[in-house]
Design an enzyme around this catalytic site. Structure first.
Site, PDB file in Angstrom:
ATOM      1  N   GLU A  34      -6.057 -17.924  10.756  1.00 56.25           N
ATOM      2  CA  GLU A  34      -6.383 -16.608  11.314  1.00 56.25           C
ATOM      3  C   GLU A  34      -5.253 -16.056  12.167  1.00 56.25           C
ATOM      4  OE1 GLU A  34      -9.157 -14.943  10.307  1.00 56.25           O
ATOM      5  OE2 GLU A  34      -9.247 -16.696   9.008  1.00 56.25           O
ATOM      6  N   ARG A  43      20.778 -10.969   0.629  1.00 53.59           N
ATOM      7  CA  ARG A  43      21.561 -10.208  -0.357  1.00 53.59           C
ATOM      8  C   ARG A  43      22.439  -9.151   0.298  1.00 53.59           C
ATOM      9  NH1 ARG A  43      19.506  -5.418  -1.803  1.00 53.59           N
ATOM     10  NH2 ARG A  43      20.377  -5.357  -3.891  1.00 53.59           N
ATOM     11  N   ASP A  67      21.785   0.728  -3.882  1.00 54.10           N
ATOM     12  CA  ASP A  67      20.352   0.435  -3.743  1.00 54.10           C
ATOM     13  C   ASP A  67      19.546   1.658  -3.350  1.00 54.10           C
ATOM     14  OD1 ASP A  67      20.479  -2.196  -4.303  1.00 54.10           O
ATOM     15  OD2 ASP A  67      20.398  -2.872  -2.227  1.00 54.10           O
TER      16      ASP A  67
END
Ligand code: ADE
Length: 251
Positions: A117, A155, A170
């Site tokens: 939890e 990356r 990107d």
């Protein structure tokens, strides 16, 4: 070299993933070291207990503070003080390209994977510098989020992705979604690649791709257009943007 220590009750999950692909290659080339630390190794009782019932009642279990403190302290002694101690949690700030970039510039990172939890809040108060979420949904533990976080930042470390221009292009670096991609064959099951891409006309190809990036962003993620840094756009992208904005007005 960047070191990333991942504290988890499922070290095999981390080790399996970081051995593969671009991240795996970065590890074997010594650009980054990713080490999974089994939280149970930092317990002191015979049963290697990592969790306990929540004060105040309620469902589920909570990760105990002692093993997490011992783990982070042992890592700090071994490596030196970390630049960030990141907790993966749906209560965190949603991961973005800018955040991934900020973490990619750090050389010593500790990542804590939550489970059950939650984790004892005193760990958050005393040790955690950043709480990171991978999106507005809940998965069963912090391991997959940690792997997403690590992949996104590794990356961006210079030299990890072979072709730097691939990272610079990107989607979220310049705030536009990507254009569509095609490879051979030119016709597949009666679906042809757009003519312009096989024309060999480089200026026309770039113009078409710029239009695709802008119209896709407008139809799929119009929230991104409002935040666009137009100075970072190419001339073709600015032209395409002007066209959709003018058309939008006329409609
Ligand atoms: N743990 C469970 N769900 C998560 C999420 N969306 N992001 C980060 N950690 C999580």
């Amino acid at each position: 070299m960047t070191t990333i220590d991942v504290v988890t009750i499922f070290p095999a999950m981390i080790n399996a993933m970081v051995a593969e692909g671009v991240v795996g290659r970065a590890c074997s080339r010594g650009v980054v070291e990713i080490k999974a630390r089994d939280l149970r190794d930092y317990t002191t009782d015979r049963h290697r207990t990592v969790d306990d019932i929540p004060y105040g009642g309620g469902p589920g279990m909570v990760l105990k503070p002692e093993p997490l403190f011992r783990a982070v302290e042992a890592i700090a002694v071994e490596r030196g003080a970390p630049e960030a101690v990141v907790l993966m949690t749906p209560q965190g700030k949603t991961l973005s390209h800018d955040a991934a970039e900020r973490f990619s510039r750090m050389s010593r990172l500790v990542v804590l994977c939550g489970r059950y939890e939650g984790i004892d809040e005193r760990v958050v108060d005393a040790l955690v510098t950043d709480e990171v979420s991978i999106g507005d949904y809940v998965v069963t533990g912090g391991e997959l989020p940690a792997l997403v976080f690590i992949d996104a930042l590794v990356r961006l470390i210079p030299g990890v992705v072979g072709d730097e221009s691939s990272v610079e292009g990107d989607s979220f670096v310049r705030g536009l979604l990507d254009h569509p991609h095609y490879t051979r064959p030119a016709v597949f099951r009666e679906r042809a690649v757009p003519d312009v891409l096989v024309s060999g006309h480089h200026a026309a190809i770039e113009q078409w791709r710029a239009q695709q990036r802008v119209t896709r962003t407008q139809t799929r993620r119009s929230d991104l257009l409002g935040r666009l840094e137009t100075s970072a756009l190419s001339v073709d992208e600015r032209d395409a943007l002007a066209q959709v904005l003018v058309k939008g007005k006329g409609a």
